[in-house]
Design an enzyme around this catalytic site. Sequence first.
Site, PDB file in Angstrom:
ATOM      1  N   LYS A  84       0.848  -1.209   0.000  1.00 57.15           N
ATOM      2  CA  LYS A  84       0.000   0.000   0.000  1.00 57.15           C
ATOM      3  C   LYS A  84       0.878   1.251   0.000  1.00 57.15           C
ATOM      4  CE  LYS A  84      -3.728  -2.362   2.397  1.00 57.15           C
ATOM      5  NZ  LYS A  84      -4.382  -2.660   3.676  1.00 57.15           N
ATOM      6  N   GLN A 139      -4.280  -1.612   9.705  1.00 54.04           N
ATOM      7  CA  GLN A 139      -4.111  -2.959   9.134  1.00 54.04           C
ATOM      8  C   GLN A 139      -4.657  -4.007  10.110  1.00 54.04           C
ATOM      9  OE1 GLN A 139      -2.904  -3.627   5.940  1.00 54.04           O
ATOM     10  NE2 GLN A 139      -3.622  -5.692   6.407  1.00 54.04           N
ATOM     11  N   ASP A 146     -11.123   2.977   3.285  1.00 57.00           N
ATOM     12  CA  ASP A 146     -11.498   1.566   3.084  1.00 57.00           C
ATOM     13  C   ASP A 146     -13.007   1.434   2.871  1.00 57.00           C
ATOM     14  OD1 ASP A 146      -9.404  -0.226   3.018  1.00 57.00           O
ATOM     15  OD2 ASP A 146      -9.186  -0.325   5.202  1.00 57.00           O
TER      16      ASP A 146
END
Length: 302
Positions: free
Chosen positions: A54, A98, A121
């Site tokens: 990422k 995460q 997200d």
Amino acid sequence: MTAKLILGTEIREQILEEITAEVKALKEEYGKVPGLVTILVGANPASISYVTLKIQTAHRVGFKEVQDSQPVDISEADLLALIDKYNKDDSINGILVQLPLPKHINEKKVLNAIDPDKDVDGFHPVNVGRLMIGGSEVKFPPCTPAGIQEMIVRAGVETKGAEVVVVGRSNIVGKPIANMMLQKGPGANATVTVVHTGTKNMEAHCKRADILIVAAGVPGLVKPEWIKPGACVIDVGVNRVGEKVSEKTGKKIAILKGDVDFDAAKEIAGSITPVPGGVGPMTITMLMKNTLKSMKFQLGIG
Ligand code: NAP
């Protein structure tokens, strides 16, 4: 007939180039680039590799990227305080925590502490609600479903009036993509059916699909005879079915298979995504797109 391949690896490159160009233009006009922070708790090797990917992608498109690594024994209160700090930081447009988090931390509490306007997200209940309402309410569609929709559109597949069948009803893939495809608007406006383990005759539903989106996590679940000739098949499944030695690195790597019997299905479908190289590369790509959107919302130009 051999299906047209819809390659996430190629579409990713197009989208990342588009994002890079837009970031450059915004930087020139506003003197600002999107900021993305990734919070990693502990040192789970799989989490490290996801976070690294990422961050590398964020760097590639010209974002400000921050990797915030925290010890595995960080308290829940300290982690919440950290999120609060980034919520208030104007140079940060996207906050990622995460998962999984260590057992002493309540994941739901942590994820819900992220400002919905930085939840790139798209999993915060506020963003789930916005997605459900649709139209201009939507800020951050969750990344894998957003990637699926983007692939269907870029492959030139007609969605308006199409019969879309989604296999699977998870909160991260099945439910949101079903919701997105039924919205009234471009790249959607379809008639949507969702099938799952409670469905009586899955085969009959799949056979009706002009667009079949499979996200079950069961290798080879969808049989080639369930596919309508000419249909668009999006295989989201990523299943480790064994190991092999990589020709490039000499290291052991996983053998991945999708939920669809690809070799047989490609002779029936009109278009199809492979596994790997299909939906997989799209998730991080759409994360970048959401982070860019977040900065545009902040600037009042989104
Ligand atoms: P999940 O949370 O396990 O959900 C699976 C869904 O499939 C459930 O709704 C389940 O039904 C349904 N299902 C399972 N077996 C079935 C069967 N035999 N018949 C009918 N329905 C069945 O999985 P997920 O997180 O959505 O992920 C699905 C797959 O996509 C996995 O292989 C995952 O690795 C992959 N994935 C890939 C990406 C990516 O490429 N970027 C991202 C996310 C997920 P019930 O609800 O009835 O149990």
